[in-house]
Design an enzyme around this catalytic site. Structure first.
Site, PDB file in Angstrom:
ATOM      1  CG  HIS A 159      29.506  27.834 -18.708  1.00 48.30           C
ATOM      2  ND1 HIS A 159      29.376  28.361 -17.806  1.00 48.30           N
ATOM      3  CD2 HIS A 159      28.610  26.589 -18.736  1.00 48.30           C
ATOM      4  CE1 HIS A 159      28.384  27.623 -16.841  1.00 48.30           C
ATOM      5  NE2 HIS A 159      27.854  26.756 -17.527  1.00 48.30           N
ATOM      6  CD  GLU A 165      32.927  26.232 -19.069  1.00 46.36           C
ATOM      7  OE1 GLU A 165      33.288  27.043 -19.700  1.00 46.36           O
ATOM      8  OE2 GLU A 165      32.877  26.208 -18.004  1.00 46.36           O
ATOM      9  CG  HIS A 212      27.823  31.243 -16.487  1.00 46.57           C
ATOM     10  ND1 HIS A 212      29.229  31.181 -16.047  1.00 46.57           N
ATOM     11  CD2 HIS A 212      27.180  30.842 -15.362  1.00 46.57           C
ATOM     12  CE1 HIS A 212      29.285  30.529 -14.710  1.00 46.57           C
ATOM     13  NE2 HIS A 212      28.209  30.589 -14.141  1.00 46.57           N
ATOM     14  CG  ASP A 255      30.637  32.401 -19.074  1.00 49.23           C
ATOM     15  OD1 ASP A 255      30.523  33.140 -18.086  1.00 49.23           O
ATOM     16  OD2 ASP A 255      30.911  31.236 -18.994  1.00 49.23           O
TER      17      ASP A 255
END
Length: 184
Positions: free
Chosen positions: A35, A117, A156, A166
């Site tokens: 992400h 992330e 994602h 993303d």
């Protein structure tokens, strides 16, 4: 060399989020989702990503936060621009990162995935420190969770294509895979 003990990356900063669920023992981890996040959008550094994942985002800190401060979301880890890793949820538990999602016909990707992330945006090039740290982390995760194969590392955007973009066009998948395949 990275170490995972009881689902926690020992070399990471730990900020334990309450935004997770216990993973069913029948749900073997077989997917890794990449992400991106920046808070406020396009700004890097600062406490806001951690504040969001811990449920303490101050809505008065930025007008953008009015729409997100009550979200209950998390990821397993965040890799900052300088390569620093912050872990929020044990890899053995389900972080709330994927939302409505599907991979290879299986819905609810949080059940069987790990969410990482990267501090960034869809269009801002990621740093070499982030790629290097992501590769190190992925190698350790593949060692600990062997069902996460190369073709099970996705964005994602791949599991929620009509909803998410993303890690975006700025993420160099070719570079990432070359690094991952190098020096094995």
């Amino acid at each position: 060399m990275l170490t995972i003990q009881n689902g926690w990356l020992m070399e990471a900063e730990h900020q334990q989020s309450s935004h997770f669920s216990v993973r069913d023992t029948r749900d073997e981890i077989s997917l890794l989702v990449v992400h991106n996040i920046s808070l406020p959008p396009g700004e890097f550094g600062g406490p806001y990503i951690t504040d969001l994942f811990l449920g303490r985002l101050d809505k008065s800190a930025d007008p953008y936060f009015d729409d997100i401060y009550q979200l209950q979301v998390s990821a397993h880890c965040l890799i900052r621009r300088d390569g620093q890793v912050i872990q929020y949820v044990s890899f053995d538990d389900k972080a709330w990162h994927a939302g409505v999602s599907e991979f290879e016909g299986r819905e609810r990707c949080n059940d069987f995935s790990i969410g990482i992330e990267l501090e960034g945006t869809d269009t801002t090039p990621y740093t070499e420190e982030q790629y290097q740290q992501l590769v190190s982390l992925v190698r350790k995760l593949q060692e600990s969770y062997p069902l996460i194969r190369h073709n099970k590392i996705v964005g994602h955007c791949d599991i929620a294509p009509n909803r998410k973009t993303d890690p975006g066009v700025a993420f160099d998948w070719q570079h990432f895979h070359a690094l991952l395949d190098n020096d094995k």
